[in-house]
Motif scaffolding. Structure first.
Motif, PDB file in Angstrom:
ATOM      1  N   ILE A 290      42.246 -11.047   6.948  1.00 51.55           N
ATOM      2  CA  ILE A 290      41.561 -10.834   8.233  1.00 51.55           C
ATOM      3  C   ILE A 290      42.323  -9.799   9.053  1.00 51.55           C
ATOM      4  O   ILE A 290      41.726  -8.897   9.669  1.00 51.55           O
ATOM      5  CB  ILE A 290      41.427 -12.168   8.999  1.00 51.55           C
ATOM      6  N   MET A 291      43.648  -9.904   9.053  1.00 48.93           N
ATOM      7  CA  MET A 291      44.465  -8.929   9.780  1.00 48.93           C
ATOM      8  C   MET A 291      44.297  -7.535   9.183  1.00 48.93           C
ATOM      9  O   MET A 291      44.204  -6.539   9.920  1.00 48.93           O
ATOM     10  CB  MET A 291      45.932  -9.364   9.748  1.00 48.93           C
ATOM     11  N   TYR A 292      44.253  -7.448   7.862  1.00 44.92           N
ATOM     12  CA  TYR A 292      44.064  -6.151   7.212  1.00 44.92           C
ATOM     13  C   TYR A 292      42.706  -5.557   7.584  1.00 44.92           C
ATOM     14  O   TYR A 292      42.598  -4.348   7.854  1.00 44.92           O
ATOM     15  CB  TYR A 292      44.170  -6.319   5.697  1.00 44.92           C
ATOM     16  N   SER A 293      41.670  -6.392   7.622  1.00 45.15           N
ATOM     17  CA  SER A 293      40.334  -5.907   7.982  1.00 45.15           C
ATOM     18  C   SER A 293      40.303  -5.405   9.422  1.00 45.15           C
ATOM     19  O   SER A 293      39.630  -4.414   9.729  1.00 45.15           O
ATOM     20  CB  SER A 293      39.311  -7.023   7.780  1.00 45.15           C
ATOM     21  N   ALA A 294      41.026  -6.086  10.305  1.00 50.27           N
ATOM     22  CA  ALA A 294      41.108  -5.609  11.683  1.00 50.27           C
ATOM     23  C   ALA A 294      41.857  -4.283  11.746  1.00 50.27           C
ATOM     24  O   ALA A 294      41.460  -3.350  12.464  1.00 50.27           O
ATOM     25  CB  ALA A 294      41.796  -6.659  12.548  1.00 50.27           C
ATOM     26  N   LYS A 295      42.941  -4.193  10.977  1.00 49.15           N
ATOM     27  CA  LYS A 295      43.740  -2.967  10.949  1.00 49.15           C
ATOM     28  C   LYS A 295      42.919  -1.780  10.470  1.00 49.15           C
ATOM     29  O   LYS A 295      43.033  -0.664  10.998  1.00 49.15           O
ATOM     30  CB  LYS A 295      44.944  -3.193  10.032  1.00 49.15           C
ATOM     31  N   LEU A 300      36.057  -6.584  13.872  1.00 49.60           N
ATOM     32  CA  LEU A 300      36.773  -6.812  15.125  1.00 49.60           C
ATOM     33  C   LEU A 300      37.310  -8.236  15.128  1.00 49.60           C
ATOM     34  O   LEU A 300      36.718  -9.137  14.530  1.00 49.60           O
ATOM     35  CB  LEU A 300      35.844  -6.616  16.315  1.00 49.60           C
ATOM     36  N   VAL A 301      38.425  -8.446  15.823  1.00 49.86           N
ATOM     37  CA  VAL A 301      38.990  -9.791  15.977  1.00 49.86           C
ATOM     38  C   VAL A 301      39.334 -10.004  17.438  1.00 49.86           C
ATOM     39  O   VAL A 301      39.999  -9.164  18.064  1.00 49.86           O
ATOM     40  CB  VAL A 301      40.257  -9.982  15.115  1.00 49.86           C
ATOM     41  N   THR A 302      38.869 -11.104  17.986  1.00 44.92           N
ATOM     42  CA  THR A 302      39.250 -11.496  19.340  1.00 44.92           C
ATOM     43  C   THR A 302      39.498 -13.001  19.363  1.00 44.92           C
ATOM     44  O   THR A 302      38.764 -13.743  18.704  1.00 44.92           O
ATOM     45  CB  THR A 302      38.167 -11.099  20.374  1.00 44.92           C
ATOM     46  N   PRO A 303      40.551 -13.462  20.056  1.00 43.15           N
ATOM     47  CA  PRO A 303      41.573 -12.697  20.742  1.00 43.15           C
ATOM     48  C   PRO A 303      42.348 -11.818  19.755  1.00 43.15           C
ATOM     49  O   PRO A 303      42.475 -12.182  18.584  1.00 43.15           O
ATOM     50  CB  PRO A 303      42.481 -13.776  21.354  1.00 43.15           C
ATOM     51  N   PRO A 304      42.874 -10.696  20.216  1.00 41.57           N
ATOM     52  CA  PRO A 304      43.565  -9.780  19.294  1.00 41.57           C
ATOM     53  C   PRO A 304      44.875 -10.389  18.791  1.00 41.57           C
ATOM     54  O   PRO A 304      45.422 -11.312  19.399  1.00 41.57           O
ATOM     55  CB  PRO A 304      43.818  -8.547  20.166  1.00 41.57           C
ATOM     56  N   PHE A 305      45.366  -9.849  17.698  1.00 41.04           N
ATOM     57  CA  PHE A 305      46.647 -10.304  17.139  1.00 41.04           C
ATOM     58  C   PHE A 305      47.788  -9.707  17.955  1.00 41.04           C
ATOM     59  O   PHE A 305      48.523  -8.831  17.493  1.00 41.04           O
ATOM     60  CB  PHE A 305      46.757  -9.875  15.674  1.00 41.04           C
ATOM     61  N   LYS A 306      47.947 -10.190  19.193  1.00 38.72           N
ATOM     62  CA  LYS A 306      48.953  -9.653  20.105  1.00 38.72           C
ATOM     63  C   LYS A 306      49.727 -10.816  20.732  1.00 38.72           C
ATOM     64  O   LYS A 306      49.383 -11.286  21.822  1.00 38.72           O
ATOM     65  CB  LYS A 306      48.294  -8.769  21.169  1.00 38.72           C
ATOM     66  N   PRO A 307      50.777 -11.284  20.055  1.00 39.33           N
ATOM     67  CA  PRO A 307      51.513 -12.450  20.562  1.00 39.33           C
ATOM     68  C   PRO A 307      52.149 -12.229  21.919  1.00 39.33           C
ATOM     69  O   PRO A 307      52.391 -13.190  22.654  1.00 39.33           O
ATOM     70  CB  PRO A 307      52.572 -12.696  19.475  1.00 39.33           C
ATOM     71  N   ALA A 308      52.418 -10.984  22.297  1.00 44.97           N
ATOM     72  CA  ALA A 308      53.034 -10.716  23.599  1.00 44.97           C
ATOM     73  C   ALA A 308      52.155 -11.182  24.755  1.00 44.97           C
ATOM     74  O   ALA A 308      52.662 -11.460  25.847  1.00 44.97           O
ATOM     75  CB  ALA A 308      53.331  -9.219  23.743  1.00 44.97           C
ATOM     76  N   LEU A 309      50.841 -11.267  24.518  1.00 43.89           N
ATOM     77  CA  LEU A 309      49.917 -11.680  25.577  1.00 43.89           C
ATOM     78  C   LEU A 309      49.705 -13.184  25.608  1.00 43.89           C
ATOM     79  O   LEU A 309      48.902 -13.677  26.407  1.00 43.89           O
ATOM     80  CB  LEU A 309      48.573 -10.978  25.396  1.00 43.89           C
ATOM     81  N   GLU A 310      50.422 -13.928  24.751  1.00 42.36           N
ATOM     82  CA  GLU A 310      50.216 -15.373  24.670  1.00 42.36           C
ATOM     83  C   GLU A 310      51.487 -16.148  24.984  1.00 42.36           C
ATOM     84  O   GLU A 310      51.639 -17.298  24.594  1.00 42.36           O
ATOM     85  CB  GLU A 310      49.677 -15.731  23.280  1.00 42.36           C
ATOM     86  N   GLU A 311      52.401 -15.489  25.726  1.00 43.66           N
ATOM     87  CA  GLU A 311      53.672 -16.115  26.064  1.00 43.66           C
ATOM     88  C   GLU A 311      53.658 -16.628  27.507  1.00 43.66           C
ATOM     89  O   GLU A 311      53.297 -15.902  28.428  1.00 43.66           O
ATOM     90  CB  GLU A 311      54.813 -15.107  25.896  1.00 43.66           C
ATOM     91  N   LYS A 312      54.095 -17.877  27.678  1.00 42.71           N
ATOM     92  CA  LYS A 312      54.186 -18.451  29.021  1.00 42.71           C
ATOM     93  C   LYS A 312      55.269 -17.767  29.854  1.00 42.71           C
ATOM     94  O   LYS A 312      55.240 -17.850  31.085  1.00 42.71           O
ATOM     95  CB  LYS A 312      54.458 -19.957  28.921  1.00 42.71           C
ATOM     96  N   LEU A 313      56.211 -17.105  29.189  1.00 40.25           N
ATOM     97  CA  LEU A 313      57.266 -16.424  29.939  1.00 40.25           C
ATOM     98  C   LEU A 313      56.739 -15.236  30.742  1.00 40.25           C
ATOM     99  O   LEU A 313      57.479 -14.638  31.540  1.00 40.25           O
ATOM    100  CB  LEU A 313      58.410 -16.004  29.018  1.00 40.25           C
ATOM    101  N   ALA A 314      55.461 -14.898  30.571  1.00 40.41           N
ATOM    102  CA  ALA A 314      54.864 -13.841  31.410  1.00 40.41           C
ATOM    103  C   ALA A 314      54.969 -14.201  32.887  1.00 40.41           C
ATOM    104  O   ALA A 314      55.087 -13.312  33.739  1.00 40.41           O
ATOM    105  CB  ALA A 314      53.403 -13.621  31.021  1.00 40.41           C
TER     106      ALA A 314
END
Length: 520
Positions: A290-295, A300-314
């Motif tokens: 799935i990640m390769y297909s998005a790449k 399309l994949v949502t939510p995107p594979f972006k762990p930085a946007l899923e951190e409580k430390l924000a």
């Protein structure tokens, strides 16, 4: 004669009360039947282990059980206006966080920002998330957890892969249906179909002119949520969208496309709605495909594979004084001040030594500044009104697992919790966050075992669902989860009342005063 008149009045009151009780019981029974029909409510109270009330029912494990409230949770017109405006501000926050991360990677913001957000993540996932084609992507569903306190609203955290979407949609319809036959009709926030319509609008915006179906991919880790997502997919198909709720194994990969088997043969998947956490990728079949297909932009994949946007430390980044000018510029002064007041002060539990000449910004203990995290271990119960919890990318970071509340623990256990959190930093950063006590409310619910309507005092968590279309984040519904006062963490459990929110109008204000009453 007066005695006779008094007796008749008392009899009339008793008959009226009995009639109201019968009506209320019938109402709750109708709501329960609708939830069972939708496949979201467990029919037998003995079929599910109690788990000390800790199994995460509030964001919709199912079929599951909770206490069926007599009425929706009412909010005032001012509170509704607050929630309607909050979505756009949180959308701005996500976009600013995304920019802050990439500016940090490029070196125009402090490098430690990206280092914190990437801490403990696999290098392959970080590399994928930084690809230019994904750079602008942010979550298309935003759900804050909002705690009403005596001082105002507090956002305890943000969730971009939230459960409870289908549950809120089903509850909204169920309460609207029973109120449709009542003179005291409730105005459900978002309307009875707000969740379905909002999710559909988000999908259509994501798809644009792409051809193919939508696959809501639910992992084994998220299996408790499968019934609600299956319900949601069914409603979306009725609205004209080709949507299926599937297990990752049902997705088939080719170099040209991701495919989903159907009655008429394989059909291409245009959009994957990712209903699994990024920490669980190694256990999700075909996740790499799935990640390769998005790449390769096959899907399309949502939510995107972006762990930085899923951190409580924000939240800690928002409150960091060094980053203040960035946030004010990106959010605007008004939104920055509002979110700074809504999001509790938060610190990243970084075990690296702090220089003797430095202190931890904004953190005080009994009025004095501190320059070491373990100084908190010696705090009195009154002074340790803090929460310690994983920031993200961990099986402990959702469902209220991994949470330690300072003033609720003996001092030795509180110190141990701090030490564990600091030791976990290399793989799973933890945060320290101010604790805010929720207001007390009284709600009525249906006691199935005794066949009665009873009252419960509790604290509430309000979870609004926003769906992003372009530059707008539209409010589609609000789920209220009310837990008994003896539960320190507000989350879904069998002892919780879970209902949609409604607008408290002049016509129904008196009725609600006995159902939802703030206590001092």
């Amino acid at each position: 004669m007066n005695d006779l008149r008094g007796g008749l009045l008392a009899l009339a009151r008793d008959l009226s009360s009995q009639a109201k009780t019968t009506t209320d019981l019938r109402r709750c029974s109708r709501i329960r039947e609708a939830l069972v029909r939708d496949g979201l409510f467990e029919t037998s109270p003995d079929n599910q282990a109690d788990d000390n009330g800790s199994r995460a029912a509030a964001c919709a494990p199912g079929p599951s059980r909770w206490r069926i409230g007599l009425a929706p949770f009412p909010i005032t017109p001012d509170e509704l206006a607050f929630f309607e405006s909050l979505g756009g501000r949180l959308l701005s926050f996500y976009r600013a966080l995304n920019r802050l991360y990439f500016d940090s990677v490029r070196g125009t913001q402090p490098a430690w920002v990206a280092a914190y957000l990437d801490q403990g993540k696999p290098e392959s996932l970080v590399t994928l998330s930084r690809m230019k084609r994904f750079r602008h992507l942010i979550p298309a569903v935003i759900r804050p957890d909002v705690i009403p306190t005596e001082e105002g609203m507090v956002i305890s955290e943000l969730d971009s892969v939230p459960g409870g979407i289908g549950l809120t949609g089903s509850l909204s319809r169920a309460y609207d249906e029973v109120d449709g036959e009542s003179s005291n009709r409730e105005d459900i926030v978002g309307g009875p179909d707000g969740i379905v319509l909002g999710f559909a609008a988000m999908l259509r915006h994501q798809l644009e002119d792409r051809h193919g179906c939508v696959a809501i991919v639910v992992s084994d880790e998220a299996n408790d949520y499968r019934p609600e997502m299956t319900w949601l997919a069914r409603q979306l198909r009725q609205s004209g969208l080709d949507v299926a709720c599937v297990h990752p194994r049902e997705v088939r990969f080719t170099e040209e496309a991701l495919l989903l088997a159907g009655d008429t043969g394989d059909r291409p998947i245009a959009l994957v709605y990712r209903f699994f956490e990024l920490f669980d990728l190694k256990n999700v079949p075909k996740a790499e495909l799935i990640m390769y297909s998005a790449k390769k932009e096959r899907a399309l994949v949502t939510p995107p594979f972006k762990p930085a946007l899923e951190e409580k430390l924000a939240f800690a980044l928002l409150h960091h004084p060094v980053l203040g000018p960035f946030w004010k510029r990106e959010l605007g002064e008004e939104t920055f001040e509002l979110l700074s007041g809504l999001m509790p002060r938060t610190w990243i539990l970084d075990p690296r030594p702090i220089p003797p000449s430095a202190t931890i910004p904004g953190l005080r203990l009994a009025g004095r500044v501190i320059n070491g995290w373990l100084d908190l271990g010696g705090a009195t119960q009154k002074d340790r009104r803090f929460v310690v919890k994983p920031s993200g990318f961990s099986e402990l970071a959702w469902g209220s697992r991994g949470v330690s509340i300072g003033h609720d623990l003996p001092q030795s256990e509180w110190t141990a919790a701090l030490e564990r959190a600091l030791a976990s930093f290399p793989t799973t950063p933890y945060i320290l966050q101010e604790f805010h006590k929720g207001r007390h409310f009284d709600l009525c619910y249906y006691d199935e075992r005794n066949g009665a309507i009873v009252s419960m005092a509790g604290r509430a968590r309000l979870s609004p669902y926003y769906f992003v279309t372009g530059d707008r984040a539209e409010l589609a519904g609000i789920l209220a989860t009310v837990c008994p006062l003896d539960k320190k963490v507000i989350h879904g459990m069998r002892d919780a009342i879970m209902v949609p929110c409604s607008l408290a109008t002049q016509a129904n204000q008196g009725r609600h005063s006995s159902l939802v009453t703030p206590q001092s």
